[in-house]
Motif scaffolding. Structure first.
Motif, short mmCIF file in Angstrom:
data_model
loop_
_atom_site.label_atom_id
_atom_site.label_comp_id
_atom_site.label_asym_id
_atom_site.label_seq_id
_atom_site.Cartn_x
_atom_site.Cartn_y
_atom_site.Cartn_z
N ALA A 132 0.82 -1.21 0.00
CA ALA A 132 0.00 0.00 0.00
C ALA A 132 0.86 1.26 0.00
O ALA A 132 0.46 2.29 -0.54
N GLN A 133 2.03 1.19 0.62
CA GLN A 133 2.91 2.34 0.70
C GLN A 133 3.68 2.55 -0.61
O GLN A 133 4.38 3.55 -0.74
N SER A 134 3.56 1.67 -1.55
CA SER A 134 4.39 1.75 -2.75
C SER A 134 3.60 2.23 -3.97
O SER A 134 3.94 1.92 -5.08
N ASP A 135 2.52 3.00 -3.74
CA ASP A 135 1.67 3.39 -4.85
C ASP A 135 2.43 4.16 -5.93
O ASP A 135 2.19 3.95 -7.11
N ASP A 136 3.31 5.08 -5.52
CA ASP A 136 4.05 5.86 -6.52
C ASP A 136 4.92 4.94 -7.37
O ASP A 136 4.97 5.08 -8.59
N ALA A 137 5.60 4.02 -6.72
CA ALA A 137 6.46 3.09 -7.46
C ALA A 137 5.63 2.16 -8.33
O ALA A 137 6.00 1.85 -9.46
N LEU A 138 4.49 1.71 -7.81
CA LEU A 138 3.63 0.82 -8.58
C LEU A 138 3.05 1.54 -9.79
O LEU A 138 2.95 0.96 -10.88
N PHE A 139 2.66 2.78 -9.61
CA PHE A 139 2.18 3.61 -10.72
C PHE A 139 3.27 3.72 -11.79
O PHE A 139 3.01 3.57 -12.99
N GLU A 140 4.48 3.93 -11.34
CA GLU A 140 5.61 4.05 -12.27
C GLU A 140 5.85 2.75 -13.02
O GLU A 140 6.11 2.75 -14.23
N ALA A 179 4.40 -9.24 -5.76
CA ALA A 179 3.62 -9.19 -4.53
C ALA A 179 2.26 -8.54 -4.74
O ALA A 179 1.38 -8.68 -3.89
N ASP A 180 2.10 -7.82 -5.84
CA ASP A 180 0.80 -7.24 -6.16
C ASP A 180 0.08 -8.16 -7.14
O ASP A 180 0.57 -8.40 -8.25
N LYS A 181 -1.08 -8.66 -6.74
CA LYS A 181 -1.79 -9.64 -7.55
C LYS A 181 -2.19 -9.07 -8.91
O LYS A 181 -2.22 -9.79 -9.91
N ARG A 182 -2.48 -7.78 -8.97
CA ARG A 182 -2.88 -7.18 -10.23
C ARG A 182 -1.73 -7.22 -11.24
O ARG A 182 -1.93 -7.51 -12.42
N VAL A 183 -0.55 -6.94 -10.77
CA VAL A 183 0.64 -7.02 -11.63
C VAL A 183 0.86 -8.46 -12.06
O VAL A 183 1.12 -8.74 -13.24
N ALA A 184 0.79 -9.38 -11.12
CA ALA A 184 1.01 -10.79 -11.43
C ALA A 184 -0.01 -11.30 -12.45
O ALA A 184 0.34 -12.07 -13.36
N ASP A 185 -1.26 -10.87 -12.33
CA ASP A 185 -2.30 -11.32 -13.26
C ASP A 185 -2.04 -10.79 -14.68
O ASP A 185 -2.22 -11.52 -15.66
N LYS A 211 14.87 -0.20 -8.04
CA LYS A 211 15.39 -0.77 -6.80
C LYS A 211 14.29 -0.84 -5.72
O LYS A 211 14.19 -1.83 -4.98
N ALA A 212 13.49 0.22 -5.65
CA ALA A 212 12.40 0.23 -4.68
C ALA A 212 11.38 -0.86 -4.98
O ALA A 212 10.88 -1.53 -4.08
N LEU A 213 11.06 -1.05 -6.25
CA LEU A 213 10.12 -2.09 -6.65
C LEU A 213 10.65 -3.48 -6.30
O LEU A 213 9.91 -4.34 -5.82
N ALA A 214 11.93 -3.68 -6.54
CA ALA A 214 12.54 -4.98 -6.21
C ALA A 214 12.55 -5.21 -4.71
O ALA A 214 12.26 -6.32 -4.23
N ASP A 215 12.89 -4.18 -3.94
CA ASP A 215 12.94 -4.31 -2.48
C ASP A 215 11.58 -4.69 -1.91
O ASP A 215 11.51 -5.40 -0.90
N ARG A 216 10.52 -4.22 -2.55
CA ARG A 216 9.17 -4.48 -2.04
C ARG A 216 8.52 -5.72 -2.65
O ARG A 216 7.38 -6.03 -2.36
N GLY A 217 9.26 -6.41 -3.51
CA GLY A 217 8.74 -7.62 -4.11
C GLY A 217 7.72 -7.39 -5.20
O GLY A 217 7.03 -8.31 -5.62
N LEU A 218 7.63 -6.16 -5.70
CA LEU A 218 6.66 -5.84 -6.73
C LEU A 218 7.20 -6.14 -8.13
O LEU A 218 6.43 -6.39 -9.06
N ALA A 219 8.50 -6.12 -8.28
CA ALA A 219 9.15 -6.37 -9.57
C ALA A 219 10.49 -7.06 -9.30
O ALA A 219 11.01 -7.00 -8.18
N PRO A 220 11.05 -7.70 -10.31
CA PRO A 220 12.31 -8.42 -10.09
C PRO A 220 13.51 -7.50 -9.99
O PRO A 220 13.46 -6.32 -10.40
#
Length: 258
Positions: free
Chosen positions: A8-16, A126-132, A188-197
């Motif tokens: 939830a705290q990674s919205d800016d990075a997820l948007f990017e 870690a974000d199901k929407r991205v994974a889908d 790097k932030a995305l990788a640290d949060r498990g949102l991207a490799p």
């Protein structure tokens, strides 16, 4: 596994992330769609048009996610047609000119060789929407890279003329390819949060795919520095022309619908 609070705290990075993935496929899809009716043979005309359709379909998914994460009421259409060049976050590679058929194929291969492992890794986001979205897109990307790699080999190791054109294409495009696996703070932030490799791992897979194909194609990558900036909104002049062509209807007739 990253917890819900971290995601939830990674919205800016997820948007990017959603913008980068969607803008890459949007701009490349727009580029190769220009070959429809102009490719050298009918089979390639149809194949490129189908590839463009795959990429635009993926774009819709990514930009819809970007709009959802942003929470400002912008959907995929608004993000595609109502942003200026500085708002786009695609890599510089995909906005390079089509050039001749060899340059288009080389650009496609260099992108596909990154895109396929990237989507495969994103299936574990870690974000199901991205994974889908990655799950839906990965099979298309796997086919794209097999096809583009085969054509690069056939033309690179073909006639003297086709070899020369493919080597020229590699010389032009190689400096831009490195941006795809060059991590910035957002990556790097995305990788640290498990949102991207971790892009270092994607780079290994990219090198393992690209190296053997280029060797089989008898092509040599130039010794050139990486040219980057697209992921942060700093683009080449070419993107402006692409957007002018792509966005003119929506800008001329705001809110127009079929």
């Amino acid at each position: 596994m990253v917890g819900v609070d971290a995601v939830a705290q990674s919205d800016d990075a997820l948007f990017e992330l959603a913008l980068r993935m969607g803008d890459n496929t949007l701009i490349l899809g727009q580029q190769i769609s220009a070959w429809c009716g102009h490719a050298p043979i009918l089979e390639e005309d149809i194949a490129l048009a189908n590839t463009a359709l795959d990429l635009i379909g993926q774009t819709k998914l990514w930009l819809e996610l970007a709009g959802e994460v942003e929470g400002k009421g912008r959907g995929a259409d608004e993000l595609a047609f109502l942003r200026d060049a500085r708002g786009f976050k695609n890599a510089l590679l995909v906005e390079q000119p089509n050039g001749d058929f060899g340059q288009t194929l080389m650009r496609q291969f260099l992108f596909d060789a990154w895109h396929s492992p990237m989507l495969t890794a994103l299936k574990a986001s870690a974000d199901k929407r991205v994974a889908d979205i990655a799950e839906k897109s990965a099979k298309e990307a796997a086919y794209h890279v097999e096809r583009s790699a085969d054509l690069v080999v056939r033309l690179g190791d073909g006639s003297d003329e086709s070899h020369l054109r493919m080597q020229n294409a590699l010389d032009v495009l190689w400096p831009f390819a490195g941006e795809l696996t060059q991590a910035d703070e957002t990556d790097k932030a995305l990788a640290d949060r498990g949102l991207a490799p971790d892009l270092a791992e994607i780079e290994k897979q990219y090198t393992d795919r690209v190296g053997p194909v280029l060797r089989e194609a008898t092509l040599t990558p130039p010794d050139a520095a990486v040219r980057a900036g697209g992921k942060s909104g700093m683009h080449s002049e070419g993107l402006g022309y692409i957007l002018a062509d792509m966005q003119w209807l929506q800008r001329a007739y705001p809110g127009a619908q079929w």
